[in-house]
Design a protein around this motif. Structure first.
Motif, PDB file in Angstrom:
ATOM      1  N   GLU A  86       0.828  -1.191   0.000  1.00  0.00           N
ATOM      2  CA  GLU A  86       0.000   0.000   0.000  1.00  0.00           C
ATOM      3  C   GLU A  86       0.870   1.252   0.000  1.00  0.00           C
ATOM      4  O   GLU A  86       2.095   1.181  -0.096  1.00  0.00           O
ATOM      5  N   THR A  87       0.218   2.406   0.122  1.00  0.00           N
ATOM      6  CA  THR A  87       0.924   3.683   0.171  1.00  0.00           C
ATOM      7  C   THR A  87       1.875   3.702   1.366  1.00  0.00           C
ATOM      8  O   THR A  87       1.541   3.205   2.437  1.00  0.00           O
ATOM      9  N   PRO A  88       3.097   4.251   1.183  1.00  0.00           N
ATOM     10  CA  PRO A  88       4.047   4.330   2.305  1.00  0.00           C
ATOM     11  C   PRO A  88       3.410   4.922   3.554  1.00  0.00           C
ATOM     12  O   PRO A  88       2.732   5.948   3.493  1.00  0.00           O
ATOM     13  N   ASN A 162       3.678   4.112  -8.805  1.00  0.00           N
ATOM     14  CA  ASN A 162       2.369   4.757  -8.951  1.00  0.00           C
ATOM     15  C   ASN A 162       2.381   6.160  -8.349  1.00  0.00           C
ATOM     16  O   ASN A 162       2.737   6.351  -7.188  1.00  0.00           O
ATOM     17  N   GLY A 163       1.986   7.157  -9.134  1.00  0.00           N
ATOM     18  CA  GLY A 163       1.894   8.524  -8.642  1.00  0.00           C
ATOM     19  C   GLY A 163       3.187   9.297  -8.640  1.00  0.00           C
ATOM     20  O   GLY A 163       3.202  10.476  -8.274  1.00  0.00           O
ATOM     21  N   LEU A 192       1.630  -0.423 -15.599  1.00  0.00           N
ATOM     22  CA  LEU A 192       2.460   0.394 -16.487  1.00  0.00           C
ATOM     23  C   LEU A 192       3.331  -0.491 -17.361  1.00  0.00           C
ATOM     24  O   LEU A 192       4.266  -1.135 -16.875  1.00  0.00           O
ATOM     25  N   LEU A 193       3.023  -0.519 -18.647  1.00  0.00           N
ATOM     26  CA  LEU A 193       3.754  -1.372 -19.587  1.00  0.00           C
ATOM     27  C   LEU A 193       5.228  -1.010 -19.648  1.00  0.00           C
ATOM     28  O   LEU A 193       6.098  -1.880 -19.705  1.00  0.00           O
ATOM     29  N   ASP A 194       5.510   0.293 -19.652  1.00  0.00           N
ATOM     30  CA  ASP A 194       6.895   0.748 -19.769  1.00  0.00           C
ATOM     31  C   ASP A 194       7.732   0.285 -18.587  1.00  0.00           C
ATOM     32  O   ASP A 194       8.893  -0.086 -18.732  1.00  0.00           O
ATOM     33  N   GLU A 195       7.114   0.284 -17.408  1.00  0.00           N
ATOM     34  CA  GLU A 195       7.822  -0.146 -16.200  1.00  0.00           C
ATOM     35  C   GLU A 195       8.234  -1.608 -16.297  1.00  0.00           C
ATOM     36  O   GLU A 195       9.374  -1.975 -16.010  1.00  0.00           O
ATOM     37  N   VAL A 196       7.289  -2.454 -16.724  1.00  0.00           N
ATOM     38  CA  VAL A 196       7.573  -3.880 -16.849  1.00  0.00           C
ATOM     39  C   VAL A 196       8.620  -4.126 -17.930  1.00  0.00           C
ATOM     40  O   VAL A 196       9.538  -4.932 -17.765  1.00  0.00           O
ATOM     41  N   GLN A 197       8.499  -3.418 -19.057  1.00  0.00           N
ATOM     42  CA  GLN A 197       9.432  -3.611 -20.165  1.00  0.00           C
ATOM     43  C   GLN A 197      10.858  -3.259 -19.773  1.00  0.00           C
ATOM     44  O   GLN A 197      11.802  -3.945 -20.149  1.00  0.00           O
TER      45      GLN A 197
END
Length: 302
Positions: A86-88, A162-163, A192-197
């Motif tokens: 979750e969020t920090p 995220n964010g 996020l596709l770019d993150e995984v790639q």
């Protein structure tokens, strides 16, 4: 990036979770091995977080099973997993070091690792700063530091960028790669596709809780790029490029030729080869395949 091993870290069989009439995860099978940076990719609501919740023993499965570390019981295995779901969440008026001392006390791990993990996430020089003054990227990196306190062999991250702004995304991305280079296994859920790639070695695609695809990022993108070339005399260029040893295949695309390269080929080499053969190229364009294209193709096929 560290070499992936043959040691199985996680084995999931038929994992299913229902919330009333909604099936959030449906008969998921998955094996994750030591050293992988494994991405669970899918749109929001695809079952990514629910899957992580089940394998972390936070959400009770409706059906199926999972085994960590060759069947080690959940209590012992949980001690070997660092996670951010979750969020920090830290005390805003305490500094980074003080917050990590509290986490260390909760996890019952040695406080002597605090300076090391702060250096790992590049926050050592900010250890005396209050959490409330941190940027989102710094807060996320402090969360990763907390997850690393017990030196776990496995790290689980739910939407780690995220964010974040572009700088924060780049910082977390570099951090993930650095951690993986030390032999840790990392499991990332992301839309996020770019993150995984750019980060992951392996991935699955989930939609509506169902696994649509599983494989290696390099396999789906291809090890070599395709090159789009053109010249004033296309027929002459076609004859020339057929002789090029780095060409795996050549396909005409309108007034251009699409050249699929083998291990010997490169854009620079093609340009030089054609020039030496008396054909001057008017276009040399590297056509890099993206995970986004393959992702949309997989979704359409399913």
């Amino acid at each position: 990036m560290a070499e992936t091993g043959t040691n199985k870290v996680l084995h999931i069989e038929g994992l299913t979770k229902r919330f009333g009439k909604l099936t959030a995860v449906n008969q998921l099978d998955l094996k994750i091995y030591q050293g992988q940076i494994f991405g669970i990719l899918g749109p929001n609501g695809s079952g990514k977080t629910t899957t992580l919740g089940m394998i972390l023993d936070v959400v009770a499965p409706s059906e199926g099973s999972y085994r960590w570390f060759s069947g080690q019981n959940n209590v012992d295995s949980r001690k070997r997993i660092g996670s951010i779901l979750e969020t920090p969440c830290f005390y805003p008026y305490l500094n980074a070091e003080q917050n990590l001392r509290i986490v260390s006390h909760i996890k019952k791990c040695d406080e002597s690792r605090i300076p090391k993990v702060l250096k790992t996430v590049n926050l050592f020089d900010r250890k005396g700063d209050k959490f409330k003054g941190f940027s989102l990227g710094m807060k996320q990196r402090l969360s990763i530091a907390a997850a690393l306190l017990a030196d776990p062999p496995v790290l689980i991250l739910d939407e780690p960028t995220n964010g974040l702004d572009p700088q924060g995304i780049a910082e977390v991305r570099r951090l993930i790669k650095d951690i993986a280079s030390n032999g840790k296994t990392i499991l990332i859920a992301s839309h996020l596709l770019d993150e995984v790639q750019k980060v992951c070695s392996d991935f699955i695609i989930l939609r509506n809780g169902i696994k649509l695809h599983e494989g290696k990022v390099n396999d789906i993108l291809g090890d070599k790029d395709e090159i789009l070339i053109s010249a004033n005399h296309l027929s002459q260029l076609h004859n020339v490029i057929k002789k090029y040893p780095g060409a795996k295949s050549v396909i005409q695309k309108g007034t251009d030729l699409l050249v699929e390269l083998n291990e010997q080929g490169s854009a620079e080499d093609i340009n030089q080869f054609c020039f030496e053969q008396g054909s001057t190229l008017t276009k040399v364009l590297t056509m890099t395949r993206s995970l986004e294209e393959e992702f949309l193709k997989i979704l359409n096929e399913n």
